[in-house]
Design a protein around this motif. Structure first.
Motif, PDB file in Angstrom:
ATOM      1  N   LYS A 364      52.559  53.790 -23.770  1.00 22.12           N
ATOM      2  CA  LYS A 364      52.042  53.314 -25.051  1.00 22.12           C
ATOM      3  C   LYS A 364      50.530  53.099 -25.025  1.00 22.12           C
ATOM      4  O   LYS A 364      49.862  53.286 -26.042  1.00 22.12           O
ATOM      5  N   VAL A 365      49.992  52.691 -23.863  1.00 24.13           N
ATOM      6  CA  VAL A 365      48.539  52.479 -23.775  1.00 24.13           C
ATOM      7  C   VAL A 365      47.820  53.758 -23.349  1.00 24.13           C
ATOM      8  O   VAL A 365      46.588  53.787 -23.269  1.00 24.13           O
ATOM      9  N   ARG A 366      48.565  54.779 -23.102  1.00 27.26           N
ATOM     10  CA  ARG A 366      48.019  56.072 -22.655  1.00 27.26           C
ATOM     11  C   ARG A 366      46.928  56.558 -23.604  1.00 27.26           C
ATOM     12  O   ARG A 366      47.106  56.575 -24.817  1.00 27.26           O
ATOM     13  N   GLY A 367      45.802  56.926 -23.041  1.00 25.69           N
ATOM     14  CA  GLY A 367      44.707  57.466 -23.840  1.00 25.69           C
ATOM     15  C   GLY A 367      43.821  56.423 -24.494  1.00 25.69           C
ATOM     16  O   GLY A 367      42.843  56.784 -25.156  1.00 25.69           O
ATOM     17  N   PHE A 368      44.097  55.138 -24.291  1.00 23.37           N
ATOM     18  CA  PHE A 368      43.295  54.102 -24.953  1.00 23.37           C
ATOM     19  C   PHE A 368      41.841  54.141 -24.505  1.00 23.37           C
ATOM     20  O   PHE A 368      40.925  53.852 -25.280  1.00 23.37           O
ATOM     21  N   PHE A 444      44.564  55.467 -13.937  1.00 28.45           N
ATOM     22  CA  PHE A 444      43.264  55.903 -14.458  1.00 28.45           C
ATOM     23  C   PHE A 444      43.420  57.132 -15.339  1.00 28.45           C
ATOM     24  O   PHE A 444      42.850  57.203 -16.439  1.00 28.45           O
ATOM     25  N   VAL A 445      44.207  58.095 -14.864  1.00 33.14           N
ATOM     26  CA  VAL A 445      44.437  59.311 -15.659  1.00 33.14           C
ATOM     27  C   VAL A 445      45.151  58.968 -16.956  1.00 33.14           C
ATOM     28  O   VAL A 445      44.804  59.485 -18.030  1.00 33.14           O
ATOM     29  N   ALA A 446      46.142  58.092 -16.877  1.00 30.19           N
ATOM     30  CA  ALA A 446      46.885  57.713 -18.081  1.00 30.19           C
ATOM     31  C   ALA A 446      45.981  57.062 -19.119  1.00 30.19           C
ATOM     32  O   ALA A 446      46.084  57.351 -20.318  1.00 30.19           O
ATOM     33  N   LEU A 447      45.080  56.207 -18.679  1.00 23.54           N
ATOM     34  CA  LEU A 447      44.228  55.475 -19.625  1.00 23.54           C
ATOM     35  C   LEU A 447      43.059  56.301 -20.151  1.00 23.54           C
ATOM     36  O   LEU A 447      42.709  56.198 -21.335  1.00 23.54           O
ATOM     37  N   PHE A 448      42.449  57.121 -19.294  1.00 28.96           N
ATOM     38  CA  PHE A 448      41.156  57.705 -19.648  1.00 28.96           C
ATOM     39  C   PHE A 448      41.133  59.232 -19.742  1.00 28.96           C
ATOM     40  O   PHE A 448      40.195  59.784 -20.311  1.00 28.96           O
ATOM     41  N   ASN A 452      47.322  60.390 -25.935  1.00 33.57           N
ATOM     42  CA  ASN A 452      48.618  59.872 -26.356  1.00 33.57           C
ATOM     43  C   ASN A 452      49.138  60.718 -27.512  1.00 33.57           C
ATOM     44  O   ASN A 452      48.485  60.830 -28.556  1.00 33.57           O
ATOM     45  N   PRO A 453      50.311  61.338 -27.363  1.00 34.96           N
ATOM     46  CA  PRO A 453      50.813  62.224 -28.421  1.00 34.96           C
ATOM     47  C   PRO A 453      51.193  61.491 -29.711  1.00 34.96           C
ATOM     48  O   PRO A 453      51.349  62.119 -30.750  1.00 34.96           O
ATOM     49  N   TYR A 454      51.312  60.183 -29.664  1.00 36.22           N
ATOM     50  CA  TYR A 454      51.774  59.443 -30.830  1.00 36.22           C
ATOM     51  C   TYR A 454      50.744  58.446 -31.380  1.00 36.22           C
ATOM     52  O   TYR A 454      50.732  58.166 -32.581  1.00 36.22           O
ATOM     53  N   PHE A 455      49.898  57.897 -30.513  1.00 33.58           N
ATOM     54  CA  PHE A 455      49.026  56.802 -30.961  1.00 33.58           C
ATOM     55  C   PHE A 455      47.535  57.072 -30.759  1.00 33.58           C
ATOM     56  O   PHE A 455      46.728  56.157 -30.866  1.00 33.58           O
ATOM     57  N   GLN A 456      47.146  58.324 -30.467  1.00 33.23           N
ATOM     58  CA  GLN A 456      45.754  58.556 -30.104  1.00 33.23           C
ATOM     59  C   GLN A 456      44.777  58.205 -31.230  1.00 33.23           C
ATOM     60  O   GLN A 456      43.711  57.652 -30.982  1.00 33.23           O
ATOM     61  N   ASP A 457      45.122  58.537 -32.458  1.00 37.40           N
ATOM     62  CA  ASP A 457      44.233  58.193 -33.583  1.00 37.40           C
ATOM     63  C   ASP A 457      44.051  56.677 -33.695  1.00 37.40           C
ATOM     64  O   ASP A 457      42.947  56.191 -33.981  1.00 37.40           O
ATOM     65  N   LYS A 458      45.119  55.936 -33.452  1.00 33.91           N
ATOM     66  CA  LYS A 458      45.040  54.471 -33.481  1.00 33.91           C
ATOM     67  C   LYS A 458      44.136  53.965 -32.363  1.00 33.91           C
ATOM     68  O   LYS A 458      43.339  53.039 -32.556  1.00 33.91           O
ATOM     69  N   HIS A 459      44.241  54.600 -31.196  1.00 39.01           N
ATOM     70  CA  HIS A 459      43.400  54.197 -30.070  1.00 39.01           C
ATOM     71  C   HIS A 459      41.930  54.452 -30.368  1.00 39.01           C
ATOM     72  O   HIS A 459      41.064  53.642 -30.037  1.00 39.01           O
ATOM     73  N   HIS A 460      41.642  55.592 -30.984  1.00 40.17           N
ATOM     74  CA  HIS A 460      40.250  55.929 -31.303  1.00 40.17           C
ATOM     75  C   HIS A 460      39.656  54.944 -32.312  1.00 40.17           C
ATOM     76  O   HIS A 460      38.436  54.754 -32.353  1.00 40.17           O
ATOM     77  N   ALA A 461      40.493  54.332 -33.117  1.00 40.12           N
ATOM     78  CA  ALA A 461      39.996  53.405 -34.138  1.00 40.12           C
ATOM     79  C   ALA A 461      39.329  52.171 -33.523  1.00 40.12           C
ATOM     80  O   ALA A 461      38.544  51.495 -34.182  1.00 40.12           O
ATOM     81  N   TYR A 462      39.649  51.898 -32.237  1.00 41.79           N
ATOM     82  CA  TYR A 462      39.048  50.745 -31.573  1.00 41.79           C
ATOM     83  C   TYR A 462      37.682  51.059 -30.964  1.00 41.79           C
ATOM     84  O   TYR A 462      37.000  50.153 -30.478  1.00 41.79           O
TER      85      TYR A 462
END
Length: 659
Positions: A364-368, A444-448, A452-462
């Motif tokens: 869920k935090v993947r790509g944050f 590190f790979v998971a976070l950076f 994230n196939p489902y929440f990446q746009d939400k992550h970018h909003a931060y």
């Protein structure tokens, strides 16, 4: 009271400050947050101002405290860890202002967080076992509130485990202290050391006392098999508290282990071998379980268990190498320092993730962390340091620890099974370093790196508004230190020289060339193993496809291998209470039995006396002795006697198992 009162101030200023902070918080929350920062800042400033006093080793004694005394002392090691502790508390308190912005019960948190600071400083400045015990127990109970802060089911269970380990460990530790008092007639660290240099008494009892002490200290440190609180407490506690639990409170356990290894068993290879075996298991199992975890903070918690194992190996080699232990002492001390700073950075970085997403699951935090350069920088500093990458601080301490093992191998004049054993130790050390590289690469790979196939746009909003400038300062400074200490290892050598006297250590016989090929080669071996494990095990076995065809992380570790749920919780909830009930009933039956026996004797003697008077009057015999015995053992005593005997058998079995 006598001595330098500044040491008493360092212990009790945070405690007094906690009460003032709580009162202020009832009226003004922002002022409370700022005052808490002020309390920790004063603690840090006063601590570093004591550097010029180190040559005189100032001390303070409060005689008559609780029938004993409080005894504090400041030397190089205590100065180092007092400074690190106050620095970490300052950083986490600054970060807490932002992290807890939307939390409830903040007043309670600041109250107990600052109390824990005072108690922790008390442990680290203590110079006798009773002072250590008093401060240790205070620290355990105040930090319990930090673990349970969220008051969720998971937090309550984690806090229950934490306090169970703390209370049982504390009671066992106290038994060890009583044995030390009985055999050595003192609890003063320096006096214990002097006595043990020429001790000719029963060494077995001293070993038993040390083992009991290690149950308490090892539980707090996170040593296998009493490491169970760490994997649950860290994910449950707020991130600032996790940073302190992992970075500092575990080191109070290591502090106790140092006291035992250096004062009771300096150069004692038998004790060293025992610590080495537990250190190896702790180091390996922590890293191995971290490979499976898909919870960000739980992975870091297992990592803490593993790194504590690395430190324990250094303490073990201190005793095994005898007078050749300079590298082992420096390695253990510097890895303590590194681990504290690394976990400060990594747990606060994980706190940034949780503060924004309220999630820790890697899927869920993947790509944050994508397009967040500051978060990437601080997290990368922690990762590169903990995996032992050359030019980062962790490389310096791991090199020294590795060199201490190699030095032991070189001391053998001929190849033997014992030499082979230490080669196996070296192999496990390098392999565990590879596991560290693999699981840190995973998060590190998971976070950076991954999206994230489902929440990446939400992550970018931060992006650009996920942390304040003050929060950046609190995380950024310790992250930079990890790089500076690695690029300039002379700083680390200075820290090692300053603190080695506490271990009764000496300067190394030769200078360590950290960037020589032979040392870099060992680090690269671990990094290569880590790359292979990451590619073959994590990417190949610990990932799968979801129903939409996207890769996800999985944790296939069998739940029935969880020793907490299948061994410790049944012991805490059923076995120990049952044993306690049997012992309590046995003691009660002893009292009942003795009381009934006394009452029966009294009534029988009274009856026989009256009968004898009557018989004399009538001219008859006074009766037989058998009749008297039958009367003083009435049938009503039989059940108590049976229960008493059964309970006594149980107690004897327990004593035999423990002896």
């Amino acid at each position: 009271m006598k001595g330098n009162y500044i040491l008493l101030f360092l212990v009790f200023w945070p405690i007094i400050g906690s009460l003032i902070t709580y009162i202020i918080g009832r009226k003004n929350k922002n002022m409370r947050d700022n005052f808490a920062i002020f309390v920790t800042a004063i603690e840090f400033i006063v601590m570093i101002s004591l550097y010029p006093t180190l040559e005189s080793q100032i001390s303070f004694q409060w005689s008559g405290f609780a029938g004993s005394r409080l005894y504090f002392k400041l030397d190089g090691f205590r100065f180092i860890y007092g400074t690190i502790t106050s620095f970490m508390w300052l950083c986490t308190t600054i970060f807490s202002k932002e992290y807890f912005a939307h939390y409830r019960n903040r007043n309670r948190y600041y109250l107990f967080m600052l109390m824990t600071l005072g108690a922790t400083i008390g442990v680290l400045l203590s110079s006798d076992l009773l002072t250590t015990f008093v401060m240790f127990e205070m620290m355990s109970f105040t930090s319990y509130v930090m673990v349970i802060h969220d008051e969720k089911v998971q937090s309550r269970e984690a806090a229950d485990t934490y306090i169970a380990v703390a209370v049982i460990g504390g009671l066992v530790m106290l038994m060890g202290i009583f044995l030390i008092i009985f055999h050595l007639r003192t609890t003063d660290f320096d006096e214990i050391h002097k006595i043990m240099l020429n001790y000719s008494g029963p060494k077995g009892q001293i070993y038993l006392a040390a083992i009991l002490l290690m149950v308490g200290f090892g539980g707090k440190a996170g040593m296998f098999p009493i490491h169970i609180w760490l994997p649950n407490a860290h994910p449950s506690a707020p991130a600032p508290a996790s940073a302190l639990l992992s970075g500092i409170l575990t080191k109070t356990g290591i502090f106790g282990a140092i006291v035992i290894s250096s004062n009771l068993f300096l150069y004692d290879a038998i004790w060293g071998i025992g610590i080495l075996l537990f250190g190896l298991i702790t180091m390996f199992i922590g890293a191995f379980l971290a490979l499976f975890s898909i919870d960000l903070k739980r992975t870091l918690a297992y990592s803490s268990v593993s790194q504590i194992g690395f430190i324990l190996i250094g303490l073990a080699m201190e005793d095994i190498l005898g007078e050749h232990n300079a590298l082992a002492i420096r390695g253990a001390l510097l890895h303590m320092v590194n681990h504290s700073l690394i976990k400060l950075v990594l747990f606060m970085a994980a706190g940034v993730v949780y503060m924004n997403l309220h999630e820790l699951n890697l899927n869920k935090v993947r790509g944050f962390g994508k397009k967040k350069p500051f978060l990437l920088f601080v997290f990368l500093m922690g990762v590169l340091s903990i995996i032992g990458m050359p030019s980062w601080s962790g490389y310096v301490s791991k090199t020294l620890l590795h060199e201490s093992i190699v030095e032991k191998i070189w001391l053998f004049e001929a190849y033997s099974s014992e030499a082979r054993f230490y080669q196996v130790v070296e192999g496990i050390f390098i392999l565990t370093g590879g596991f560290t590289t693999a699981y840190m690469t995973k998060i590190f790979v998971a976070l950076f790196i991954e999206e994230n196939p489902y929440f990446q746009d939400k992550h970018h909003a931060y992006n650009g508004k996920y942390i304040s400038k003050l929060g950046m300062l609190a995380i950024g400074i310790p992250a930079i230190l990890l790089f500076v200490f690695g690029v300039f290892p002379g700083i680390m050598d200075f820290i090692g020289k300053l603190g080695q006297e506490f271990f009764f250590g000496r300067d190394p016989a030769h200078e360590v060339h950290y960037f020589a090929w032979i040392n870099i080669r060992g680090a690269l071996a671990s990094l290569l193993i880590g790359a292979i494990v990451y590619i073959l095990i994590i990417r190949g076995y610990l990932m799968t496809k979801d129903k939409n065809g996207n890769s996800i992380y999985i944790n296939p570790w069998p739940k029935y291998l969880d020793i907490e749920n299948y061994i410790y919780r049944p012991a805490f909830n059923t076995i120990l209470p049952t044993i306690g009930e049997i012992i309590a009933k046995t003691i009660g039956n002893i009292v009942t039995f003795i009381g009934s026996l006394e009452y029966g004797i009294f009534k029988s003697v009274d009856r026989m006396y009256n009968e004898s008077i009557d018989n004399k009057v009538k001219g008859k015999s006074s009766g037989k002795l058998d009749e008297l015995l039958n009367q003083i053992m009435p049938n009503t005593l039989s059940s108590s006697l049976i229960q008493f005997t059964a309970g006594l058998v149980v107690i004897m079995i327990i004593v035999l198992l423990l002896s």
